[in-house]
Design a protein around this motif. Structure first.
Motif, short mmCIF file in Angstrom:
data_model
loop_
_atom_site.label_atom_id
_atom_site.label_comp_id
_atom_site.label_asym_id
_atom_site.label_seq_id
_atom_site.Cartn_x
_atom_site.Cartn_y
_atom_site.Cartn_z
N PRO A 1 1.03 -1.08 -0.02
CA PRO A 1 0.16 0.23 0.00
C PRO A 1 0.88 1.31 -0.02
N ILE A 2 0.63 2.07 -0.73
CA ILE A 2 1.19 3.48 -0.97
C ILE A 2 0.31 4.62 -0.43
N GLN A 3 1.02 5.43 0.32
CA GLN A 3 0.47 6.59 0.83
C GLN A 3 0.96 7.80 0.05
N PHE A 4 0.41 8.70 -0.35
CA PHE A 4 0.88 9.68 -0.85
C PHE A 4 0.79 11.08 -0.11
N HIS A 5 2.01 11.94 0.16
CA HIS A 5 1.94 12.95 0.93
C HIS A 5 2.84 14.07 0.15
N LYS A 6 2.41 15.45 0.31
CA LYS A 6 3.04 16.46 -0.07
C LYS A 6 3.62 17.37 1.10
N GLN A 7 4.93 17.56 0.96
CA GLN A 7 5.67 18.41 1.89
C GLN A 7 6.11 19.65 1.37
#
Length: 466
Positions: free
Chosen positions: A328-334
């Motif tokens: 499972p892949i979780q997307f995050h923007k920093q």
């Protein structure tokens, strides 16, 4: 005496054969003639069907009754667990040591039968007036450890389950005495908990021929390290790493007798059983961790079901086959320049956890905290991945391994902060205002100092000497 139904004289059958025959009818549900019943006349086996059904119901009722009796016996045995451990007449304290950020459980090993709920008390030092009451009033409160932040107050990090106290993500401040008792102040059992820090931990890499700390011996005590078992290899199929955590312990015959020690005269270094005159030398000893390389083959997973494969083939025939991630892949923007901490789902500090960035292995020999003080990307001893001052090069997919299996991925994207209206509540605005005011004060002081110096020089030069 003649039988009214058959008109014949029945042959007497022994009681043990009759019982065995009845048990056979009840369990089998049908009449079968075996070697045991060769001597039994046939008319004794041809009974009425109603009589057979009645006997079967009686047998079933007997079996169900026996099951109820066994179940009640099991319940009674389960309720008598606390009878096995009598409460001590004089309250003693069991020593227990843990590493910071770990979760621990303290069972209330004894209590009177009439007590249905317990209250836990926490004292930093024995006899202290500052006592924390740890209770949820009914002993049934459940907490999700994933929603608890590191460093939060202990009153928000505990739970009571089946009379046992569970403390999540323990901190050094949680060291002290824990007592199991009632709300009236009756105490049954006590613990002396020592939570040792993980920040100043000593690290040794076996691949670099580094060794653990040597034992330190004094006249009245000796200090040494007790190691836990090696963790599992944190990766499979490729080179991985193993950890072995060691905690500080002290051995002395001068320990306070109120603390129960196993083995004898051995407690953790932060225990209250250690006399105060020994603390100066013992505090210099830190916990340690030993790291070594390992290689373990991956466990073969079950192949997908036939229906899943057929659906994937249909999608591939219609168009291009979609990309399926391994985990499972979780997307995050920093935001650019900000800090980020990534935690592995379901992992605890004592687990074997590893991190990868795309195809790059982030080994602890190079990325463990403390290896290099100027590191911007590092892994702490709680298995968290830290990224300081996020840059554009940090973009990518970070994979997390737990107990030798890849469990999750994090797709990180780095972007610029859009234009927005600033307010006085923003930390950046406050920092800018503080910096401007500081510079203004410094410039004013320099300006005033220069003019005062010039005036002093002018006065000394122009004033005639008598």
């Amino acid at each position: 005496m003649l039988d009214k139904r058959t008109g014949k004289i029945p042959v007497p059958v022994p009681a043990w054969r009759t019982d065995l025959w009845l048990l056979t009818l009840v369990t089998r549900g049908s009449v079968r003639i075996s070697g045991w019943f060769d001597a039994v006349p046939l008319h004794c086996l041809t009974e009425d069907l109603d009589w057979l059904m009645a006997m079967r119901l009686v047998g079933i009722a007997i079996l169900l009754r026996m099951a109820d009796v066994l179940h009640a016996f099991a319940i009674m045995e389960k309720e008598d667990v606390f009878k096995k451990t009598p409460c001590p007449a004089f309250l003693m304290f069991d020593n227990a040591a843990y590493l910071a950020d770990m979760s621990f459980e303290l069972p209330c090993k004894c209590k009177p039968e009439e007590v249905t709920s317990v209250v836990w008390y926490f004292q930093k030092n024995m006899g202290s007036q500052q006592t924390k009451v740890l209770t949820d009033f009914d002993g049934t409160m459940f907490l999700d450890s994933g929603h608890i932040r590191v460093g939060s107050d202990m009153l928000k990090r505990f739970s009571i389950r089946m009379f046992s106290l569970i403390v999540f993500k323990a901190q050094v401040e949680d060291s002290g005495h824990y007592l199991c008792g009632t709300k009236k102040g009756d105490f049954f059992y006590g613990y002396d908990v020592d939570v040792q820090p993980s920040k100043a931990i000593t690290v040794a890499f076996e691949d670099r021929s580094q060794h653990p700390q040597k034992d330190h011996k004094e006249e009245h005590f000796s200090v040494f390290t007790t190691f836990w078992d090696w963790t599992k290899c944190d990766r499979c199929g490729v080179r991985g790493e193993q950890r072995r955590i060691g905690l500080c312990y002290v051995k002395s015959t001068y320990l306070y007798p109120r603390y129960r020690t196993v083995p004898t005269d051995v407690v953790s270094c932060g225990s209250r059983a250690v006399p105060g005159r020994f603390q100066g030398t013992i505090r210099l000893r830190k916990p340690e961790v030993v790291i070594r390389s390992c290689l373990t083959p991956c466990v073969k997973r079950k192949s997908p079901e036939e229906g899943v494969v057929s659906i994937s083939n249909v999608i591939a025939n219609v168009g291009q086959k979609p990309w399926l991630p391994k985990v499972p892949i979780q997307f995050h923007k920093q935001l650019l320049g900000s800090g980020l901490i990534i935690a592995c789902p379901g992992a605890r500090p004592e687990h074997a956890v590893a991190w990868d960035k795309d195809s790059i292995r982030l080994y602890r020999t190079s990325f463990l905290t403390g290896v290099n003080k100027s590191m911007r990307v590092f892994i702490d001893h709680g298995n968290h991945l830290h990224i300081r001052f996020t840059q554009l090069d940090d973009r990518g997919t970070y994979y997390c391994w737990c107990e030798g299996q890849m469990v999750a991925g994090f797709r990180l994207s780095v972007g610029f902060q859009g234009q927005r209206r600033r307010t006085l509540d923003d930390p950046e605005t406050r920092y800018a205002i503080k910096a401007i005011l500081t510079c203004y004060v410094l410039i004013t002081m320099v300006f005033v100092g220069i003019h005062v110096s010039r005036c002093c020089c002018y006065v000394f030069r122009c004033t005639p000497m008598e």
